[in-house]
Design an enzyme around this catalytic site. Structure first.
Site, PDB file in Angstrom:
ATOM      1  N   ARG A 198       0.843  -1.181   0.000  1.00 50.14           N
ATOM      2  CA  ARG A 198       0.000   0.000   0.000  1.00 50.14           C
ATOM      3  C   ARG A 198       0.890   1.247   0.000  1.00 50.14           C
ATOM      4  O   ARG A 198       2.111   1.149  -0.081  1.00 50.14           O
ATOM      5  CB  ARG A 198      -0.921   0.008   1.224  1.00 50.14           C
ATOM      6  CG  ARG A 198      -0.202  -0.021   2.563  1.00 50.14           C
ATOM      7  CD  ARG A 198      -1.188  -0.218   3.705  1.00 50.14           C
ATOM      8  NE  ARG A 198      -0.525  -0.218   5.008  1.00 50.14           N
ATOM      9  CZ  ARG A 198      -1.143  -0.461   6.157  1.00 50.14           C
ATOM     10  NH1 ARG A 198      -2.440  -0.740   6.166  1.00 50.14           N
ATOM     11  NH2 ARG A 198      -0.485  -0.429   7.297  1.00 50.14           N
ATOM     12  N   THR A 200       3.273   4.117   0.917  1.00 53.54           N
ATOM     13  CA  THR A 200       4.312   4.197   1.945  1.00 53.54           C
ATOM     14  C   THR A 200       4.962   5.564   2.036  1.00 53.54           C
ATOM     15  O   THR A 200       5.785   5.788   2.917  1.00 53.54           O
ATOM     16  CB  THR A 200       5.437   3.167   1.665  1.00 53.54           C
ATOM     17  OG1 THR A 200       6.123   3.541   0.459  1.00 53.54           O
ATOM     18  CG2 THR A 200       4.890   1.762   1.577  1.00 53.54           C
ATOM     19  N   TRP A 211      11.996   3.134 -12.159  1.00 60.89           N
ATOM     20  CA  TRP A 211      11.174   2.871 -13.341  1.00 60.89           C
ATOM     21  C   TRP A 211      11.825   3.373 -14.612  1.00 60.89           C
ATOM     22  O   TRP A 211      11.657   2.776 -15.688  1.00 60.89           O
ATOM     23  CB  TRP A 211       9.793   3.492 -13.152  1.00 60.89           C
ATOM     24  CG  TRP A 211       8.977   2.761 -12.140  1.00 60.89           C
ATOM     25  CD1 TRP A 211       8.638   3.182 -10.898  1.00 60.89           C
ATOM     26  CD2 TRP A 211       8.442   1.443 -12.275  1.00 60.89           C
ATOM     27  NE1 TRP A 211       7.906   2.211 -10.251  1.00 60.89           N
ATOM     28  CE2 TRP A 211       7.761   1.140 -11.073  1.00 60.89           C
ATOM     29  CE3 TRP A 211       8.460   0.492 -13.305  1.00 60.89           C
ATOM     30  CZ2 TRP A 211       7.108  -0.077 -10.878  1.00 60.89           C
ATOM     31  CZ3 TRP A 211       7.806  -0.715 -13.105  1.00 60.89           C
ATOM     32  CH2 TRP A 211       7.152  -0.989 -11.907  1.00 60.89           C
ATOM     33  N   HIS A 262       3.404  -2.620 -13.438  1.00 58.96           N
ATOM     34  CA  HIS A 262       3.474  -1.229 -12.975  1.00 58.96           C
ATOM     35  C   HIS A 262       2.079  -0.695 -12.671  1.00 58.96           C
ATOM     36  O   HIS A 262       1.853  -0.031 -11.652  1.00 58.96           O
ATOM     37  CB  HIS A 262       4.151  -0.391 -14.070  1.00 58.96           C
ATOM     38  CG  HIS A 262       4.619   0.948 -13.595  1.00 58.96           C
ATOM     39  ND1 HIS A 262       5.269   1.831 -14.412  1.00 58.96           N
ATOM     40  CD2 HIS A 262       4.525   1.580 -12.395  1.00 58.96           C
ATOM     41  CE1 HIS A 262       5.561   2.927 -13.747  1.00 58.96           C
ATOM     42  NE2 HIS A 262       5.116   2.801 -12.523  1.00 58.96           N
ATOM     43  N   ARG A 296      -3.634   9.008 -12.405  1.00 56.40           N
ATOM     44  CA  ARG A 296      -2.748   8.001 -12.975  1.00 56.40           C
ATOM     45  C   ARG A 296      -3.314   7.353 -14.237  1.00 56.40           C
ATOM     46  O   ARG A 296      -2.549   6.776 -15.022  1.00 56.40           O
ATOM     47  CB  ARG A 296      -2.439   6.920 -11.935  1.00 56.40           C
ATOM     48  CG  ARG A 296      -1.654   7.454 -10.743  1.00 56.40           C
ATOM     49  CD  ARG A 296      -1.519   6.409  -9.648  1.00 56.40           C
ATOM     50  NE  ARG A 296      -0.944   6.970  -8.435  1.00 56.40           N
ATOM     51  CZ  ARG A 296       0.347   7.024  -8.160  1.00 56.40           C
ATOM     52  NH1 ARG A 296       1.222   6.546  -9.024  1.00 56.40           N
ATOM     53  NH2 ARG A 296       0.781   7.555  -7.032  1.00 56.40           N
ATOM     54  N   CYS A 401      12.826   1.656  -0.246  1.00 57.98           N
ATOM     55  CA  CYS A 401      11.821   1.461   0.808  1.00 57.98           C
ATOM     56  C   CYS A 401      11.660  -0.036   0.995  1.00 57.98           C
ATOM     57  O   CYS A 401      11.410  -0.766   0.036  1.00 57.98           O
ATOM     58  CB  CYS A 401      10.501   2.105   0.384  1.00 57.98           C
ATOM     59  SG  CYS A 401       9.034   1.499   1.238  1.00 57.98           S
ATOM     60  N   CYS A 404       8.373  -1.562  -0.213  1.00 59.45           N
ATOM     61  CA  CYS A 404       8.311  -1.506  -1.678  1.00 59.45           C
ATOM     62  C   CYS A 404       9.265  -2.527  -2.289  1.00 59.45           C
ATOM     63  O   CYS A 404       8.938  -3.181  -3.283  1.00 59.45           O
ATOM     64  CB  CYS A 404       8.655  -0.106  -2.172  1.00 59.45           C
ATOM     65  SG  CYS A 404       7.672   1.210  -1.427  1.00 59.45           S
TER      66      CYS A 404
END
Length: 473
Positions: A198, A200, A211, A262, A296, A401, A404
């Site tokens: 979720r 962060t 990416w 993604h 997005r 992270c 992540c």
């Protein structure tokens, strides 16, 4: 005193606007624009989006959600200590300092090194300078990232003892290949239920670099660059339109796989988004963020790319669905050992029920269309396909992270396991299978856990799309 009423009215209007901003932003045709491509056939497949929605939301998602809460699937063995092989740590807040040790040192299976490299000192100094130059609230943002990005590494002593019996059992099985760090002392179990995927607070240059490296350096290139970053769609300077014309099927498949992954990650961030406390009082809370979803995936805000990203999610789902169908005979005979006989029987039954549903689905992806022929060019393309994917798996060690990184490594390994299944066995195609009797095929526990959980992530994303449809209506 005569000014109090207008002032109070102003605050009321601001509060009402903030509460209903998500709904207001979806006025007009915004919802229709986002979901405009979620109908008809999935690209390069005969299956329709509507069929996958029905299959997933009504049959697969409920069973899979229950199955992934079982001990066999909830504990994932992973090495989160590996350093980035491509560049020095550049994560926000020098994120090695943004972790919280929630247990005593001897209780934490994932240990955080206390190495203070020159690069990390540089990053600390850089952000300290930004703070001194007037960036208000930096410490608060960093504290939020510490809390949201840290892993809950709680594992009971009883579970640790069980893990040893799992290891002993697995070592009696022949391995098809060596998984990265499988026998390293740095490999530790993480409870996935305590560390859900979720929001962060991990954002900015560091994840964009991840990416960018994936899309620019490891994806087969279309005629124009593709946007990247978990913030993609919000910054026109990092995204331009995509054109897949001229790309062969294999390169399109690779690109759509990564794009679908993604997209799934971004949907999870929108679906479990951390909102500040209402009215400034109480605690922050997790909820669906419709406005974030629009930013997005609305074509008006993403250079017309948002709807295609959503459709690519279904393509990735189809690939992993097909892998589970092909490996069904193998998985039904595999056994899911935890040392608890009743638990193992229940898990096997749940897996069998899920695989029966998957096997009955009539429109699976046909992997036999990939890498057809045995020409030198096709062999080279297949080698590049594998090499690019392997590089992406290594890039996951550069994520700054821990949560992540955990979910990135898991989902990439799950996708890699799916590809391994598709290209294994004596034959390829919708009716081909792999069995436990196949001497050249074997899956480790870590691969199986990653495969099911990665598919679970895609399944939950498609389920979340339906939620956002309803919120937008």
């Amino acid at each position: 005193m005569r000014y109090n009423r207008p002032i109070r009215l102003c605050f009321v209007l601001l509060f009402v606007t903030s509460v209903f901003s998500d709904k207001l932003s979806w006025s007009g045709d915004a919802a229709d624009r986002c979901f405009c491509k979620l109908q008809g056939e999935v690209d390069d497949c005969s299956c329709k989006v509507e069929s996958l929605d029905s299959l997933n939301n009504n049959k697969i998602y409920p069973i899979l959600t229950s199955l992934l809460s079982r001990n066999y699937f909830r504990y994932f063995k992973v090495n989160l200590k590996k350093s980035c092989p491509f560049w020095s740590d550049d994560s926000r807040c020098a994120l090695r300092d943004c972790h919280v040790n929630v247990c005593q040192k001897d209780e934490v299976p994932i240990k955080i090194p206390d190495v203070d490299t020159h690069s990390e000192k540089h990053e600390r100094n850089k952000y300290l300078k930004e703070l001194n130059e007037g960036k208000q609230g930096f410490e608060e943002r960093c504290a939020e990232e510490r809390e949201l990005g840290a892993l809950d590494a709680t594992i009971s002593e009883e579970k640790k003892a069980e893990f040893q019996t799992w290891k002993e059992y697995d070592e009696t099985l022949p391995l098809f290949c060596d998984i990265d760090d499988e026998h390293s002392n740095d490999m530790e179990y993480v409870d996935l239920l305590l560390n859900p995927e979720r929001y962060t607070g991990y954002k900015g240059p560091s994840p964009r670099r991840i990416w960018r490296s994936i899309y620019e350096e490891n994806c087969f290139k279309p005629e124009k660059n593709y946007g990247y970053g978990p913030d993609y769609g919000k910054d026109a300077s990092i995204e331009s339109s995509i054109n897949e014309q001229g790309m062969c099927l294999e390169k399109r498949v690779f690109f759509r796989l990564i794009s679908g992954l993604h997209t799934s990650i971004n949907i999870h961030l929108c679906d479990k988004y951390l909102f500040p406390a209402k009215n400034g009082f109480g605690q922050s809370y997790w909820d669906h963020n419709l406005q974030e979803f629009q930013q997005r995936f609305d074509p008006a805000l993403t250079h017309d790319q948002g709807p295609q990203r959503l459709k690519n999610l279904y393509f990735t789902y189809l690939i992993e669905l097909r892998a589970l169908a092909k490996a069904a005979p193998y998985l039904k005979q595999k056994g899911f050992y935890t040392g608890d006989n009743q638990e193992d029987e229940d898990v096997q039954k749940g897996v069998n029920d899920l695989l029966d549903i998957i096997r009955k689905f009539p429109d699976h992806f046909d992997e036999s269309q990939l890498f057809k022929g045995n020409t030198k060019e096709m062999q080279q393309l297949k080698s590049e396909f594998v090499l690019h994917f392997r590089n992406i798996s290594r890039i996951m060690d550069c994520v700054g992270c821990d949560k992540c990184k955990l979910w990135g490594k898991l989902q990439v390994l799950g996708m890699g396991t799916a590809l391994k299944i598709l290209f294994s066995g004596d034959s390829m195609g919708p009716d081909s299978i792999v069995k436990s009797q196949d001497k050249d095929f074997q899956l480790t526990r870590t691969e199986i856990v990653a495969l099911f959980n990665a598919f679970g992530r895609l399944s939950s994303s498609i389920h979340a799309i339906e939620t956002f449809r309803k919120l937008a209506s």
